[in-house]
Design a protein around this motif. Sequence first.
Motif, mmCIF file in Angstrom:
data_model
loop_
_atom_site.group_PDB
_atom_site.id
_atom_site.type_symbol
_atom_site.label_atom_id
_atom_site.label_comp_id
_atom_site.label_asym_id
_atom_site.label_seq_id
_atom_site.Cartn_x
_atom_site.Cartn_y
_atom_site.Cartn_z
ATOM 1 N N PRO A 21 37.566 -15.596 23.952
ATOM 2 C CA PRO A 21 36.926 -16.712 24.650
ATOM 3 C C PRO A 21 37.612 -17.089 25.960
ATOM 4 O O PRO A 21 37.042 -17.823 26.760
ATOM 5 N N GLU A 22 38.807 -16.555 26.195
ATOM 6 C CA GLU A 22 39.495 -16.815 27.456
ATOM 7 C C GLU A 22 38.851 -16.078 28.627
ATOM 8 O O GLU A 22 39.029 -16.475 29.771
ATOM 9 N N VAL A 23 38.108 -15.014 28.325
ATOM 10 C CA VAL A 23 37.478 -14.206 29.369
ATOM 11 C C VAL A 23 35.955 -14.289 29.299
ATOM 12 O O VAL A 23 35.280 -14.358 30.314
ATOM 13 N N PHE A 24 35.412 -14.301 28.091
ATOM 14 C CA PHE A 24 33.957 -14.324 27.922
ATOM 15 C C PHE A 24 33.479 -15.732 27.585
ATOM 16 O O PHE A 24 34.154 -16.481 26.895
ATOM 17 N N ASP A 25 32.318 -16.052 28.087
ATOM 18 C CA ASP A 25 31.681 -17.330 27.783
ATOM 19 C C ASP A 25 30.220 -17.021 27.475
ATOM 20 O O ASP A 25 29.757 -15.898 27.660
ATOM 21 N N LEU A 26 29.507 -18.004 26.995
ATOM 22 C CA LEU A 26 28.089 -17.835 26.728
ATOM 23 C C LEU A 26 27.302 -18.748 27.658
ATOM 24 O O LEU A 26 27.643 -19.921 27.826
ATOM 25 N N SER A 27 26.248 -18.193 28.244
ATOM 26 C CA SER A 27 25.391 -18.981 29.133
ATOM 27 C C SER A 27 24.586 -19.976 28.303
ATOM 28 O O SER A 27 24.610 -19.947 27.067
ATOM 29 N N ASP A 28 23.857 -20.838 28.961
ATOM 30 C CA ASP A 28 23.008 -21.808 28.263
ATOM 31 C C ASP A 28 21.976 -21.111 27.385
ATOM 32 O O ASP A 28 21.527 -21.670 26.384
ATOM 33 N N ASP A 29 21.619 -19.874 27.757
ATOM 34 C CA ASP A 29 20.660 -19.091 26.979
ATOM 35 C C ASP A 29 21.318 -18.296 25.863
ATOM 36 O O ASP A 29 20.643 -17.605 25.107
ATOM 37 N N GLY A 30 22.648 -18.345 25.786
ATOM 38 C CA GLY A 30 23.371 -17.666 24.722
ATOM 39 C C GLY A 30 23.817 -16.254 25.036
ATOM 40 O O GLY A 30 24.249 -15.534 24.138
ATOM 41 N N TYR A 31 23.729 -15.846 26.299
ATOM 42 C CA TYR A 31 24.141 -14.499 26.687
ATOM 43 C C TYR A 31 25.542 -14.527 27.273
ATOM 44 O O TYR A 31 25.963 -15.521 27.861
ATOM 45 N N ALA A 32 26.244 -13.400 27.128
ATOM 46 C CA ALA A 32 27.629 -13.316 27.584
ATOM 47 C C ALA A 32 27.729 -13.330 29.104
ATOM 48 O O ALA A 32 26.930 -12.709 29.794
ATOM 49 N N VAL A 33 28.727 -14.049 29.578
ATOM 50 C CA VAL A 33 29.110 -14.044 30.984
ATOM 51 C C VAL A 33 30.628 -13.922 31.035
ATOM 52 O O VAL A 33 31.315 -14.261 30.081
ATOM 53 N N VAL A 34 31.135 -13.426 32.144
ATOM 54 C CA VAL A 34 32.577 -13.217 32.298
ATOM 55 C C VAL A 34 33.143 -14.304 33.186
ATOM 56 O O VAL A 34 32.627 -14.582 34.256
#
Length: 62
Positions: A21-34
Motif C-alpha cells: 500500500p506504500e506504492v499502490f493505491d486504489l482509484s475511486d473506481d477501485g482500480y490500481a494506481v501507482v
Amino acid sequence: MKVTVDEDRCRGHGVCWTICPEVFDLSDDGYAVVQPSEVPAEHEAAVRSAVGTCPEHAITVY
C-alpha cells in the motif's frame, strides 16, 4: 525502479494494494494506481511480489 499499471488490463482485484500500500493505491473506481511511480528502494521487493501475483499481469516494472 519505476512501476506502472496498465489501466486497460487492471480489473480492480486490489492484490497489489494489499501487498504494498506504500506504492499502490486504489482509484475511486477501485482500480490500481501507482503513488509514486519511482519506487523507494525499501519497497522494491514488495512491488516485485505484487507484479508476480497480479492476476491480470497489469503491472510493469522497469
